[in-house]
Design a protein around this motif. Structure first.
Motif, short mmCIF file in Angstrom:
data_model
loop_
_atom_site.label_atom_id
_atom_site.label_comp_id
_atom_site.label_asym_id
_atom_site.label_seq_id
_atom_site.Cartn_x
_atom_site.Cartn_y
_atom_site.Cartn_z
N LEU A 95 10.85 -20.90 -56.02
CA LEU A 95 9.77 -21.85 -56.88
C LEU A 95 8.63 -21.28 -57.02
O LEU A 95 7.94 -20.62 -56.29
CB LEU A 95 10.01 -23.15 -56.40
CG LEU A 95 11.27 -23.65 -56.40
CD1 LEU A 95 11.14 -25.25 -55.47
CD2 LEU A 95 11.82 -23.93 -57.53
N SER A 96 7.82 -21.63 -57.92
CA SER A 96 6.25 -21.45 -58.02
C SER A 96 5.47 -22.52 -58.91
O SER A 96 6.24 -23.53 -59.39
CB SER A 96 6.22 -20.24 -59.14
OG SER A 96 6.98 -18.85 -58.75
N THR A 97 4.26 -22.53 -58.40
CA THR A 97 3.20 -23.42 -59.31
C THR A 97 2.29 -22.82 -60.01
O THR A 97 1.63 -21.71 -59.69
CB THR A 97 2.49 -24.14 -57.99
OG1 THR A 97 3.38 -25.01 -56.90
CG2 THR A 97 1.32 -25.10 -58.70
N LEU A 98 2.32 -23.07 -61.24
CA LEU A 98 1.54 -22.70 -62.32
C LEU A 98 0.21 -23.55 -62.77
O LEU A 98 0.55 -24.84 -62.80
CB LEU A 98 2.20 -22.44 -63.55
CG LEU A 98 1.45 -21.83 -64.65
CD1 LEU A 98 1.47 -20.11 -64.57
CD2 LEU A 98 2.22 -22.21 -65.92
N THR A 99 -0.91 -22.93 -62.31
CA THR A 99 -2.14 -23.79 -62.89
C THR A 99 -2.59 -23.14 -63.72
O THR A 99 -3.29 -21.93 -63.87
CB THR A 99 -2.92 -23.82 -61.39
OG1 THR A 99 -2.10 -24.31 -60.30
CG2 THR A 99 -4.05 -24.75 -61.63
N VAL A 100 -2.93 -24.05 -64.94
CA VAL A 100 -3.83 -23.81 -65.84
C VAL A 100 -5.30 -24.25 -65.92
O VAL A 100 -5.38 -25.50 -65.71
CB VAL A 100 -3.17 -24.16 -67.29
CG1 VAL A 100 -3.83 -23.67 -68.62
CG2 VAL A 100 -1.75 -23.85 -67.20
N GLU A 121 7.18 -16.86 -67.54
CA GLU A 121 7.41 -17.09 -68.98
C GLU A 121 6.37 -17.80 -69.74
O GLU A 121 5.74 -17.53 -70.61
CB GLU A 121 8.93 -17.69 -69.35
CG GLU A 121 9.80 -16.60 -69.25
CD GLU A 121 11.24 -17.33 -69.48
OE1 GLU A 121 11.67 -18.55 -69.97
OE2 GLU A 121 12.50 -16.58 -69.33
N LEU A 122 6.08 -19.16 -68.85
CA LEU A 122 5.19 -19.95 -69.48
C LEU A 122 3.73 -19.37 -69.17
O LEU A 122 2.83 -19.36 -70.11
CB LEU A 122 5.33 -21.18 -68.49
CG LEU A 122 4.29 -22.49 -68.82
CD1 LEU A 122 4.29 -22.70 -70.35
CD2 LEU A 122 4.37 -23.56 -68.01
N ALA A 123 3.52 -18.59 -68.03
CA ALA A 123 2.13 -17.95 -67.92
C ALA A 123 1.82 -16.90 -68.93
O ALA A 123 0.55 -16.76 -69.48
CB ALA A 123 2.12 -17.26 -66.50
N PHE A 148 -8.04 -19.30 -67.74
CA PHE A 148 -7.40 -18.52 -67.11
C PHE A 148 -6.01 -19.37 -66.43
O PHE A 148 -6.13 -20.62 -66.50
CB PHE A 148 -8.10 -17.53 -65.92
CG PHE A 148 -8.61 -18.45 -64.99
CD1 PHE A 148 -7.80 -18.41 -63.62
CD2 PHE A 148 -9.83 -18.96 -65.17
CE1 PHE A 148 -8.49 -19.37 -62.76
CE2 PHE A 148 -10.48 -19.62 -64.04
CZ PHE A 148 -9.64 -19.77 -62.80
N VAL A 149 -5.17 -18.58 -66.07
CA VAL A 149 -3.91 -19.21 -65.26
C VAL A 149 -3.42 -18.52 -64.14
O VAL A 149 -3.59 -17.23 -64.07
CB VAL A 149 -2.82 -18.82 -66.49
CG1 VAL A 149 -1.40 -19.24 -66.03
CG2 VAL A 149 -3.00 -19.55 -67.73
N THR A 150 -3.05 -19.33 -63.32
CA THR A 150 -2.76 -18.69 -61.93
C THR A 150 -1.42 -19.08 -61.53
O THR A 150 -1.07 -20.21 -61.96
CB THR A 150 -4.07 -19.23 -60.76
OG1 THR A 150 -3.88 -20.49 -60.75
CG2 THR A 150 -5.21 -18.70 -60.91
N GLU A 207 10.94 -22.97 -61.68
CA GLU A 207 11.68 -21.94 -61.18
C GLU A 207 10.72 -20.83 -61.80
O GLU A 207 9.89 -20.78 -62.49
CB GLU A 207 12.79 -21.75 -62.12
CG GLU A 207 14.06 -22.68 -62.03
CD GLU A 207 14.89 -22.26 -60.70
OE1 GLU A 207 14.89 -21.16 -60.30
OE2 GLU A 207 15.68 -23.15 -60.36
N HIS A 208 10.75 -19.42 -60.70
CA HIS A 208 9.85 -18.66 -60.55
C HIS A 208 9.72 -17.93 -62.06
O HIS A 208 8.73 -17.52 -62.66
CB HIS A 208 9.98 -17.64 -59.48
CG HIS A 208 9.15 -16.45 -59.45
ND1 HIS A 208 7.85 -16.73 -59.29
CD2 HIS A 208 9.09 -15.25 -59.83
CE1 HIS A 208 7.18 -15.47 -59.13
NE2 HIS A 208 7.74 -14.75 -59.61
#
Length: 144
Positions: A110-115, A134-136, A96-98, A128-129
């Motif tokens: 800004l955001s942090t994406l954790t995979v 988009e990546l999530a 999952f992705v958060t 960038e948010h």
């Protein structure tokens, strides 16, 4: 294959934090130590020199050291100045992705994406948010 890097807003965030720390240290030195003594001057110059080195040398180099790459099969993360670290994650292992953003990062957009995957996780910090969303969505389209 798409290449990601942390935003220039992240550098602004870090430099704002460094300036805040330097200001707090200056205030403490002015409040605690006797003005006009050699120790007072030494500490003020020392804090100023450390701030200048941090804000104009270390933080820009640290900003440039971050890079992320996403392919159809893998995620790559590279960071570090003195001790570079590269991490690779297989996309088939993603569980999952958060997506997170705190009060300051929200202010800067800004955001942090954790995979999260079997055996560990990989964080894409200070994106960038819009890019993080988009990546999530790109990473989770295979999970459905």
């Amino acid at each position: 294959m798409k290449e990601y890097s942390i935003s220039k807003k992240a550098l602004l965030l870090w430099e704002t934090a460094a300036l805040s720390c330097a200001a707090v240290l200056y205030c403490l030195i002015l409040w605690i130590f006797i003005p006009g003594t050699w120790l007072w001057y030494l500490l003020l110059w020392l804090v100023g020199a450390v701030y200048i080195l941090t804000a104009f040398l270390f933080l820009p180099l640290y900003h440039l050291s971050f890079s992320y790459r996403v392919t159809k099969r893998e995620l790559f993360s590279h960071s570090g100045i003195l001790f570079p670290k590269s991490r690779i994650m297989d996309r088939s292992r993603i569980a999952f992705v958060t997506l997170r953003h705190g009060p300051l990062t929200r202010l800067f957009g800004l955001s942090t994406l954790t995979v999260h995957a079997a055996g560990g996780s990989l964080s894409f910090r200070l994106l960038e948010h819009r890019e993080a969303e988009e990546l999530a969505s790109f990473l989770t389209e295979d999970l459905l």
